[in-house]
Write an enzyme that holds these catalytic residues in place. Structure first.
Site, PDB file in Angstrom:
ATOM      1  N   TYR A 111      98.157  68.885  63.827  1.00 23.59           N
ATOM      2  CA  TYR A 111      97.645  67.995  64.868  1.00 23.59           C
ATOM      3  C   TYR A 111      98.272  68.365  66.208  1.00 23.59           C
ATOM      4  CZ  TYR A 111      96.619  63.795  67.539  1.00 23.59           C
ATOM      5  OH  TYR A 111      96.191  62.937  68.516  1.00 23.59           O
ATOM      6  N   LYS A 160     114.898  60.236  64.084  1.00 19.82           N
ATOM      7  CA  LYS A 160     113.603  59.707  64.509  1.00 19.82           C
ATOM      8  C   LYS A 160     112.847  59.257  63.262  1.00 19.82           C
ATOM      9  CE  LYS A 160     109.524  60.858  67.269  1.00 19.82           C
ATOM     10  NZ  LYS A 160     108.523  60.384  66.292  1.00 19.82           N
ATOM     11  N   GLU A 193     111.483  50.328  63.347  1.00 14.70           N
ATOM     12  CA  GLU A 193     110.377  50.775  62.505  1.00 14.70           C
ATOM     13  C   GLU A 193     110.460  50.113  61.134  1.00 14.70           C
ATOM     14  OE1 GLU A 193     108.507  54.238  62.800  1.00 14.70           O
ATOM     15  OE2 GLU A 193     108.978  54.391  64.938  1.00 14.70           O
ATOM     16  N   CYS A 237     115.750 107.970  62.843  1.00 15.90           N
ATOM     17  CA  CYS A 237     115.810 106.954  63.897  1.00 15.90           C
ATOM     18  C   CYS A 237     114.622 107.128  64.848  1.00 15.90           C
ATOM     19  CB  CYS A 237     117.121 107.082  64.670  1.00 15.90           C
ATOM     20  SG  CYS A 237     117.203 105.982  66.099  1.00 15.90           S
TER      21      CYS A 237
HETATM   22 ZN   LIG Z   1     119.252 106.572  66.813  1.00 10.18          ZN
END
Ligand SMILES: [Zn+2]
Length: 476
Positions: A66, A144, A191, A391
């Site tokens: 919602y 809450k 509440e 790498c």
């Molecule tokens: Zn590297």
């Protein structure tokens, strides 16, 4: 999708749509993917329908959907639409409304630490305006409660209604409902809630969810036996906010320990809780800050964004971090989640990529909780993973270090060096101008260390292709 009781709720809320529109709205609420194509009118109708059913204890979409999918789309299209700025009404009951003794507003909502920090910055500015010391202010954090909002003035109990007019539901006290912790009457807003464990053990077979039960406690008709028993057992109570367990302290302590404080307060009570409330306690400052039509400016709710989505992985890109660890970044089929369009997610490490099968074509579950790049929560359908051998930045052979794939070329790997320099300026905070693009350019000109950056003159920056104004700024 809509049952007879759903239709009854919509009738009571005066939501009358043509059969055609109701069909489109039904489809829209069942399938988020239709939202982009939906017209504004249908979107607004869908929000009204979802809201009315939610308030009546018969939700058809999750709170997160919602807020993040439907309401967020309206915010994007019509930021000034009244639906975004009004107190969401509680369900409509037959019977007359009365003026509330005080105006009961909604709470503004925050979904990230940054939202909370922006709120605190507004408080700080207001404190300065009236000559108060921000550092001396007390902040209070409470759970809450996700119950049924009401106001107890000591004589009567009212529903929140539209925030200004509510309904007299004093009958629930006559039915034996207690104030939590044997508290007194007349403690103001709170509440009606039911114990989570009690609900699971005694009420779950009669009600779909606690909200459903809470709404039923206040109805005019006589209560069923199990509802009366829940009241007699003190499992269902009216919980005034004033009696909630809380954390309190200065802003510096709150923000330094934010996650831990939120987690602790969130789980302090055995009721349904859907966030925490942050507020200041200083009365003159609260008065100065005041309220919008929708919420008090001195208070904010922090909620976690629990939206999830299932998405397909297109590929996995290795990225070298400043420590040399290789982060697997999954490129995804673009997916709307929590109102944002996401196309990448990270896995914790390459061991996870291998073990769980995060490869091209894998189906994963994604959860977003505030961060920009979400994490992969779960792999639903694995696919053959691809593990890089070299790498992506320096080409050095990668090695395994426990769960992590790492580039051992710490001293000469461009990604590690530029990410370290960038990190330095990010931590420093006054990083004006030293973002990724600037660092990349400096790296290309042979700059490898932060002290080398500090030694540069404006002329040298200019010779690297930075503009005269930017060069001056970088030196400063
Ligand atoms: Zn590297």
């Amino acid at each position: 999708m809509f049952s007879d009781s759903h239709r009854q709720i919509l009738d009571q809320a005066n939501l009358n749509f043509s059969a055609d529109q109701l069909a489109r709205v039904t489809e829209l609420l069942a399938n988020q993917a239709l939202i982009n194509a939906a017209g504004d009118e249908d979107l607004i109708a869908a929000l009204e329908v979802a809201n009315a059913l939610y308030r009546a204890g018969a939700p058809i979409v999750s709170d997160a959907d919602y807020d993040f999918v439907y309401l967020n789309e309206l915010k994007r299209r019509q930021p000034e639409h009244p639906l975004l700025h009004e107190v969401e009404p509680e369900p409509v009951f037959a019977g007359k409304t009365v003026d509330l003794p005080v105006v009961m507003l909604s709470t503004d909502k925050a979904y990230s630490r940054e939202d909370i920090e922006r709120w605190a910055a507004r408080i700080e500015k207001a404190a300065a305006d009236i000559g108060e010391d921000f550092r001396a202010l007390t902040f209070k954090v409470t759970p809450k409660l996700d119950g049924y909002a009401a106001y107890d003035d000591g004589q009567l109990l009212y529903t929140r209604g539209d925030g200004r007019k509510g309904q007299d539901i004093t009958r629930v006290f006559e039915r034996g409902l207690q104030v939590a912790g044997q508290g007194a009457r007349g403690l103001g807003a709170g509440e009606i809630v039911v114990g989570r464990r009690y609900f699971d053990e005694n009420l779950a077979q009669h009600f779909d969810n606690p909200r459903n039960f809470q709404a039923s406690v206040i109805k005019e008709k006589e209560l069923e036996e199990h509802a009366l028993k829940a009241i007699a057992d003190h499992a269902a109570v009216f919980f005034p906010f004033a009696l909630l367990p809380h954390w309190s302290g200065p802003w510096s302590e709150l923000i330094a320990d934010f996650e831990a404080i939120v987690q602790d307060i969130w789980h302090k009570v055995d009721y349904d809780v859907d966030g925490v409330i942050l507020e200041i306690t200083d009365e003159p400052l609260k008065q100065y800050l005041g309220a919008t039509r929708h919420h008090h400016r001195w208070q904010i709710a922090y909620k976690e964004n629990l939206a999830t989505a299932n998405v397909k992985v297109v590929s996995v890109t290795p990225q070298t971090s400043r420590s040399g660890r290789i982060t697997p970044v999954a490129e995804l089929e673009p997916t709307r989640l929590s109102g944002a369009l996401l196309s990448r997610a990270t896995a914790h490490h390459y061991k996870m990529v291998v073990d769980k099968g995060i490869g091209p074509g894998a189906l994963i579950r994604l959860a977003r909780s505030g961060e920009v790049i979400p994490k992969i929560e779960e792999v639903l359908e694995p696919a053959e993973p691809e593990v890089p051998a070299h790498c992506p930045s320096c080409g050095h052979e990668l090695i395994w270090d426990n769960d992590y794939l790492i580039c051992p070329n710490n001293l000469a790997c461009p990604a590690q060096i530029s990410n370290s320099m960038e990190h330095f300026f990010r931590v420093l905070k006054n990083n004006d101008g030293f973002g990724a693009a600037t660092i990349k350019k400096l790296y290309e000109y042979g700059i490898r260390r932060v002290d080398e950056i500090y030694a540069l003159t404006a002329e040298q920056f200019e010779s690297m292709g930075f503009g005269p104004k930017q060069s001056q700024n970088l030196v400063e």
